[in-house]
Design an enzyme around this catalytic site. Structure first.
Site, PDB file in Angstrom:
ATOM      1  N   LYS A 118      89.428  11.640  36.684  1.00 35.83           N
ATOM      2  CA  LYS A 118      90.146  10.884  35.995  1.00 35.83           C
ATOM      3  C   LYS A 118      91.749  11.095  35.755  1.00 35.83           C
ATOM      4  O   LYS A 118      92.502  10.333  36.268  1.00 35.83           O
ATOM      5  CB  LYS A 118      89.778  10.678  34.279  1.00 35.83           C
ATOM      6  CG  LYS A 118      88.381  10.260  34.004  1.00 35.83           C
ATOM      7  CD  LYS A 118      87.882  10.169  32.517  1.00 35.83           C
ATOM      8  CE  LYS A 118      88.035  11.648  32.241  1.00 35.83           C
ATOM      9  NZ  LYS A 118      87.108  12.569  32.604  1.00 35.83           N
ATOM     10  N   ASN A 141      93.970  10.176  27.466  1.00 33.19           N
ATOM     11  CA  ASN A 141      93.434  11.678  27.491  1.00 33.19           C
ATOM     12  C   ASN A 141      94.161  12.538  28.192  1.00 33.19           C
ATOM     13  O   ASN A 141      93.822  13.794  28.278  1.00 33.19           O
ATOM     14  CB  ASN A 141      91.755  11.423  27.812  1.00 33.19           C
ATOM     15  CG  ASN A 141      91.050  12.697  27.488  1.00 33.19           C
ATOM     16  OD1 ASN A 141      90.739  13.274  26.725  1.00 33.19           O
ATOM     17  ND2 ASN A 141      90.519  13.160  28.764  1.00 33.19           N
ATOM     18  N   HIS A 188      79.040  16.760  28.788  1.00 33.92           N
ATOM     19  CA  HIS A 188      79.066  16.580  27.500  1.00 33.92           C
ATOM     20  C   HIS A 188      77.911  15.969  26.751  1.00 33.92           C
ATOM     21  O   HIS A 188      77.847  15.340  25.807  1.00 33.92           O
ATOM     22  CB  HIS A 188      80.244  15.328  27.108  1.00 33.92           C
ATOM     23  CG  HIS A 188      81.533  15.923  27.697  1.00 33.92           C
ATOM     24  ND1 HIS A 188      82.171  16.859  27.415  1.00 33.92           N
ATOM     25  CD2 HIS A 188      82.320  14.894  28.591  1.00 33.92           C
ATOM     26  CE1 HIS A 188      83.241  16.765  27.885  1.00 33.92           C
ATOM     27  NE2 HIS A 188      83.422  15.485  28.549  1.00 33.92           N
TER      28      HIS A 188
END
Length: 450
Positions: A118, A141, A188
């Site tokens: 990302k 983020n 996650h």
């Protein structure tokens, strides 16, 4: 949905960068803000809130949080903590920072999510747009909260956002003009519990997109390529040329059937970075970037710190910092980027995804395995189970020791690669600190060797 916060009571859970950014934005919009932070040790955050004139509590989430018209949560705060469960029972709306910041956005949003890549891809996209004369702002983020960008940036053509699955859990109206999902692999799961929930969170990036919007997805990702329910889908594909999207043919990159440059000219190396480049190029071209700006940027963009970052060469051995390799798939991609033998430094706080695939790749690519941190023993055990020689595994207690051991065992022509396949929080405050400690240790060795 509450889009006007003037005079509203807003409780913010978490005094992280996002929480503080929200406090500034909501205060500027006339809200009565209260911040609740579980940690007792955020001295700088408390000073910032005092200067802002915002009331707060540190060390607990008390009932004061519930004296609110809405609650805003920082991305790192789990949504099932008791105070939020009570808020749900009372019918208090709960939103995330990305959703609230979106209410005040006055320019198109180009947003990217995915398990890996990302930060590299949003940075590349932002560079292409800037090189085309488009006034883009990079946020989300990646470290600059969207809420801060909304408040601080005035002359904006578009926002380029890195968006995590945590942030996508708490959206309601957030709508990117162009979005992308780079890949979805197990990560996650300590929070999302299973892959179905994790994938659902990622797909939220397209939740509010319309027919005039678009989403770019990776044709090499088996979870993404068959998303037929998304009509505005464009594909990026490193192994071919899709009918609608970006891909490779005859060693050249094409975007929407327009030739950009030869693959060999791209400065970022590795098959995963080719995918990142294809995605950024496609999004940038749709956003109005010129083919020349795309090609020029791909030739010059060298990547980000802590992501396959060259640190030093000592006695013919190359030291690579991939501290951002915080999950197994990221480390698999890193290992596949090299053809020479590797000394791998791995371990940290795991994410409950297992190490079987990593162990198989270690047997294939790694000569010496150095493990540390909470999950170091689990990685060691998995490697031995796959047949990796036990005598080629070294357990250490610190990053400095890991670098010393690697230096003592490395041979000319090999790579020493820090790519932990784990989070950093057992030994470091974040992956950046872990990477910096690795680099300091390597550069100290280099000075003593010269």
């Amino acid at each position: 949905m509450i889009k006007c916060v003037e005079g509203k009571r807003v409780s913010i859970i978490g005094a992280s960068r996002s929480g503080l950014g929200l406090a500034h934005l909501l205060r500027a919009k006339g809200a009565k803000v209260f911040v609740s932070e579980l940690s007792k040790d955020k001295v700088e955050a408390s000073k910032e809130l005092e200067r802002l004139g915002v009331s707060f509590e540190f060390g607990e989430h008390s009932g004061k949080v519930l004296n609110a018209d809405l609650i805003a949560v920082s991305p790192g705060v789990p949504l099932d903590i008791p105070i939020l469960e009570e808020a749900k029972r009372r019918g208090i709306p709960i939103y995330g920072e990305i959703e609230i910041a979106f209410w005040y956005a006055n320019a198109p949003i180009y947003a990217i999510t995915g398990t890996n890549g990302k930060s590299t891809t949003v940075s590349l996209l932002n560079s292409i747009l800037r090189n085309s004369g488009i006034k883009s702002v990079l946020a989300g983020n990646i470290g600059y909260p969207f809420s801060r960008a909304i408040l601080e940036e005035r002359d904006v053509d578009c926002y380029v956002l890195e968006i995590s699955s945590y942030q996508l859990e708490t959206i309601e109206t957030f709508r990117p003009r162009i979005s992308a999902i780079l890949n979805v692999t197990p990560d996650h799961l300590d929070r999302h519990k299973d892959m179905e929930s994790y994938l659902k969170a990622k797909l939220n990036i397209a939740l509010n997109q319309r027919e005039e919007d678009s989403i770019w997805v990776n044709a090499n990702d088996e979870l993404l390529r068959d998303l037929s329910f998304i009509p505005q889908k464009f594909l990026f594909w490193k192994d071919g040329l899709p009918s609608k999207g970006a891909g490779v043919a005859d060693g050249k990159i094409f975007v929407l059937k327009e030739e950009v440059l030869n693959v060999s000219e791209i400065k970022l190396k590795g098959p995963h970075n080719l995918e990142n480049a294809l995605c950024a190029s496609g999004m940038a071209y749709q956003a109005g970037a010129s083919l020349k700006a795309i090609a020029d940027t791909l030739r010059e963009f060298s990547g980000l710190e802590h992501r396959m970052e060259f640190v030093a060469e000592i006695n013919g051995v190359l030291y690579i910092n991939d501290s951002k390799g915080t999950n197994v798939v990221s480390t698999l991609l890193a290992l596949d980027s090299f053809s020479s033998p590797i000394i791998l430094i791995a371990g940290g706080r795991g994410k409950k995804t297992g190490y079987e695939k990593l162990a198989k790749k270690i047997v294939e690519k790694v000569r010496i395995l150095i493990v540390l941190g909470e999950d170091g023993p689990l990685i060691r055990e998995a490697a031995i189970k796959e047949g990796f020689p036990q005598e080629n595994i070294v357990s250490v207690c610190s990053m400095e020791e890991a670098v010393r051991v690697a230096h003592s065992l490395a041979k000319e022509g090999e790579y020493v690669l820090l790519s932990p396949a784990c989070a950093s929080f057992d030994m470091f405050s974040n992956f950046e600190e872990r990477g910096r400690v690795f680099k300091r240790a390597v550069l100290s060795l280099q000075r003593r060797s010269s």
